[in-house]
Enzyme design. Structure first.
Site, mmCIF file in Angstrom:
data_model
loop_
_atom_site.group_PDB
_atom_site.id
_atom_site.type_symbol
_atom_site.label_atom_id
_atom_site.label_comp_id
_atom_site.label_asym_id
_atom_site.label_seq_id
_atom_site.Cartn_x
_atom_site.Cartn_y
_atom_site.Cartn_z
ATOM 1 N N THR A 178 3.802 -0.683 8.648
ATOM 2 C CA THR A 178 4.426 -1.450 9.736
ATOM 3 C C THR A 178 4.592 -2.936 9.420
ATOM 4 O O THR A 178 5.265 -3.643 10.166
ATOM 5 C CB THR A 178 3.540 -1.380 11.004
ATOM 6 O OG1 THR A 178 2.285 -2.011 10.685
ATOM 7 C CG2 THR A 178 3.315 0.055 11.454
ATOM 8 N N GLY A 179 3.921 -3.416 8.405
ATOM 9 C CA GLY A 179 3.868 -4.852 8.119
ATOM 10 C C GLY A 179 2.716 -5.538 8.830
ATOM 11 O O GLY A 179 2.305 -6.631 8.450
ATOM 12 N N CYS B 62 3.598 -2.699 4.051
ATOM 13 C CA CYS B 62 2.756 -1.551 4.397
ATOM 14 C C CYS B 62 3.583 -0.678 5.341
ATOM 15 O O CYS B 62 4.809 -0.769 5.352
ATOM 16 C CB CYS B 62 1.412 -1.984 4.985
ATOM 17 S SG CYS B 62 1.494 -2.943 6.508
ATOM 18 N N ASP C 74 0.868 -1.181 0.000
ATOM 19 C CA ASP C 74 0.000 0.000 0.000
ATOM 20 C C ASP C 74 0.908 1.235 0.000
ATOM 21 O O ASP C 74 2.127 1.122 -0.191
ATOM 22 C CB ASP C 74 -0.952 -0.018 1.209
ATOM 23 C CG ASP C 74 -0.240 0.312 2.521
ATOM 24 O OD1 ASP C 74 1.003 0.261 2.574
ATOM 25 O OD2 ASP C 74 -0.937 0.618 3.507
ATOM 26 N N HIS D 149 7.782 -28.169 14.979
ATOM 27 C CA HIS D 149 7.269 -27.078 14.140
ATOM 28 C C HIS D 149 6.122 -27.564 13.245
ATOM 29 O O HIS D 149 5.135 -26.855 13.056
ATOM 30 C CB HIS D 149 8.402 -26.478 13.308
ATOM 31 C CG HIS D 149 9.478 -25.877 14.157
ATOM 32 N ND1 HIS D 149 9.198 -24.996 15.174
ATOM 33 C CD2 HIS D 149 10.815 -26.049 14.160
ATOM 34 C CE1 HIS D 149 10.328 -24.644 15.769
ATOM 35 N NE2 HIS D 149 11.325 -25.284 15.180
ATOM 36 N N HIS E 181 11.193 -22.037 11.282
ATOM 37 C CA HIS E 181 10.214 -22.474 12.292
ATOM 38 C C HIS E 181 8.773 -22.366 11.779
ATOM 39 O O HIS E 181 7.957 -23.231 12.062
ATOM 40 C CB HIS E 181 10.313 -21.621 13.558
ATOM 41 C CG HIS E 181 11.530 -21.903 14.380
ATOM 42 N ND1 HIS E 181 11.631 -21.527 15.694
ATOM 43 C CD2 HIS E 181 12.692 -22.533 14.085
ATOM 44 C CE1 HIS E 181 12.809 -21.900 16.178
ATOM 45 N NE2 HIS E 181 13.479 -22.509 15.215
#
Ligand code: RB5
Length: 147
Positions: A67-68, A65, A7, A134, A98
């Site tokens: 901040t993610g 974006c 974005d 995991h 992981h």
């Protein structure tokens, strides 16, 4: 296939990452934004990319974006997506070995371009560990998705 989208909060970093990845020899599909548009909405790009990645188990996606975090929230609503916010070497490696993340999310307003490039490379170059613990943990997430 490697997809990328952003974005307005992530647009400049997306452009830098795309150039970097092409130089590194990756084939990158850019799902937008095509230009800086302060009125665009991160979920539109997150869903578009997540739909593509969810249909191909060999595909990966990079979402950017401010901040993610918003991208990550939206992408993880799509079945089959394992999206993780990445912001340094450790989170990039963990996302791959992981979490088996098929999408990583970066913050254009919080992560500098050199760190972002290094993080993306680490994620791309690191395989899922396949460790039983995991696999078991990810299976629990898949089960929740199937309910
Ligand atoms: C857009 O202004 C901003 O909220 C968005 O890019 C992102 O940071 C959300 O996580």
């Amino acid at each position: 296939m490697l997809y990328i989208a952003a974005d307005h909060g992530g647009y400049p970093l997306k452009e830098e990452l795309k150039r970097f990845l092409i130089e590194e020899g990756y084939e990158v599909v850019d799902l937008g934004a095509e230009e800086l548009d302060l009125a665009d909405d991160y979920p539109d790009f997150a869903f578009k990319l997540a739909e593509q990645v969810s249909q191909d188990e060999d595909a990966g996606g990079i979402l950017v974006c401010g901040t993610g975090q918003g991208m990550c929230m939206a992408a993880n609503k799509v079945a089959g997506i394992r999206a993780a916010v990445v912001y340094n070497d450790f989170t990039a490696k963990d996302a791959a070995d992981h979490l088996n993340a098929n999408v990583i999310c970066l913050g254009g307003r919080v992560t500098d371009a050199e760190t972002a490039k290094k993080s993306v490379k680490i994620w791309l170059d690191t395989d899922f560990s396949e460790d039983e613990r995991h696999v078991r943990r990810l299976r629990k997430i898949e089960e929740a998705e199937e309910e």
